[in-house]
Design an enzyme around this catalytic site. Sequence first.
Site, PDB file in Angstrom:
ATOM      1  N   LYS A  91      16.148  21.495 -11.484  1.00  0.00           N
ATOM      2  CA  LYS A  91      15.458  20.256 -11.809  1.00  0.00           C
ATOM      3  C   LYS A  91      16.300  19.274 -12.611  1.00  0.00           C
ATOM      4  CE  LYS A  91      11.654  19.206 -11.241  1.00  0.00           C
ATOM      5  NZ  LYS A  91      10.393  19.630 -11.842  1.00  0.00           N
ATOM      6  N   GLU A 110       9.671   8.057 -17.323  1.00  0.00           N
ATOM      7  CA  GLU A 110       8.333   8.644 -17.503  1.00  0.00           C
ATOM      8  C   GLU A 110       7.783   8.338 -18.888  1.00  0.00           C
ATOM      9  OE1 GLU A 110       7.792  12.756 -15.471  1.00  0.00           O
ATOM     10  OE2 GLU A 110       9.892  12.588 -15.982  1.00  0.00           O
ATOM     11  N   HIS A 123       0.830  -1.215   0.000  1.00  0.00           N
ATOM     12  CA  HIS A 123       0.000   0.000   0.000  1.00  0.00           C
ATOM     13  C   HIS A 123       0.865   1.267   0.000  1.00  0.00           C
ATOM     14  CE1 HIS A 123      -3.240  -2.772   1.281  1.00  0.00           C
ATOM     15  NE2 HIS A 123      -2.297  -3.287   2.039  1.00  0.00           N
ATOM     16  N   SER A 128      14.857  21.375 -16.590  1.00  0.00           N
ATOM     17  CA  SER A 128      13.655  22.165 -16.825  1.00  0.00           C
ATOM     18  C   SER A 128      14.074  23.466 -17.472  1.00  0.00           C
ATOM     19  CB  SER A 128      12.970  22.437 -15.486  1.00  0.00           C
ATOM     20  OG  SER A 128      12.181  23.597 -15.573  1.00  0.00           O
TER      21      SER A 128
END
Length: 470
Positions: free
Chosen positions: A295, A302, A162, A289
Amino acid sequence: MSQLDTKSQAWSALFSEPMSELVQRYTASVFFDQRLWRADIEGSLAHAEMLQAQGLISAHDWQAIQSGMNTIRAEIESGAFEWKLALEDVHLNIEARLTQLVGDAGKRLHTGRSRNDQVATDVRLWLRGEIDGLLALLTELQKALVGLAERHADVILPGFTHLQVAQPVSFGHHLLAYVEMFARDAERLTDVRKRVNRLPLGSAALAGTSYPLDRERVARTLGMVDDAGAPAVCQNSLDAVSDRDFAIEFTAAASLVMVHVSRLSEELILWMSQSFGFIDIADRFCTGSSIMPQKKNPDVPELARGKTGRVVGHLMGLITLMKGQPLAYNKDNQEDKEPLFDTVDTVRDTLRIFAEMVGGITVKPEAMERAALKGYATATDLADYLVKKGLPFRDAHEVVAHAVKVAIQQGVDLSALPLATLQGFHPDIGEDVYQVLTLRGSLEARNLLGGTAPEQVRAQVARHKARLGA
Ligand code: ARG
């Protein structure tokens, strides 16, 4: 691609008007089925060799067809081949060029054959080769994961259920879970390959042919044989020209590959986020970024997660394509190619990149261990300890819940509670409890087949290495 030759098609005697450019474009497949050219030539040569052996074409024609195909192969490889939209697909383009090069021998190639059994054969031959390529890449990826697992068999990671800290696991053990998935993927692709590797040729348009073809000879020439080495020939002509199950089951197997890659991606993304900080992915697989200078984004995992949707979509497309098609061949089947091609391209690139990227992962064991300590990951071990002292498991579970509550209140790990405090929860708790309360003690205790003890992980690493030839 040359534009509309207002050519008269092979079957044009019946037709009184030419196709509009729009309809030509709509019906043509040569834009994308070009990539079947090698399989098309291979299939044609096997067919022609058999025609000659059966006395259906002369030795001279067979020679001419071979030399014509050699020329065509060289033309396509060099980019000199002129693909014509008006010739609809890869099959008619190659056959027309052959006839241009060698005359009547080229016109005899199509004896006893239809594009329906030809295209089914081509796709199968092409896909067989691609499956072999994917199997090799799956092996590479598994080797990379096994290597990383071997180097980190002793690293402690909080295991989650979980997404809540559950029990400590070896990071190597965690990685080997993915090796199991990719090993099953390889098994599945190997199984699909058997049904891909069967010969439709000889089924002609739909009903078979009146020429005395030797289908088994063609199958042997093309390496379409079963595990026992016997020729693998599709046994019903109607099914042979219309079956695309092999493409669907391949795409289903490919979808599972992507689902596994996607699950791994999700973990890599989480692990790399500042909140976890468990790993770092090499810069060459990340981007920055345009606005936030700090970043570093895990673009590759992804995108892989995103591309999973695309492959699963192709599975839906193909399976829907077949639904409701009457026997035998229908032009609908031309729509099998783009999803199939894109599935292969996507899975191939993804596996290739992942095999490389996994090797470039930096592991941060302290961060993992810190996270495991935060989550009372050894609570089950304390319960098991009490069971070994004679308590029923449900009672032990309750005792430990109290202990955890106190530890949370005090803001410490269970292993930091003094013995006197622990004994307050149950008098049977002794000094030896601290062995099971440590993360490492918990890890090492799970020393059974399939468990997370580093000793087990090392045994699994050895098994995988032997299996993968690493
Ligand atoms: N381009 C077609 C395909 O991809 C080849 C078979 C066409 N057969 C036919 N009878 N029109 O399926």
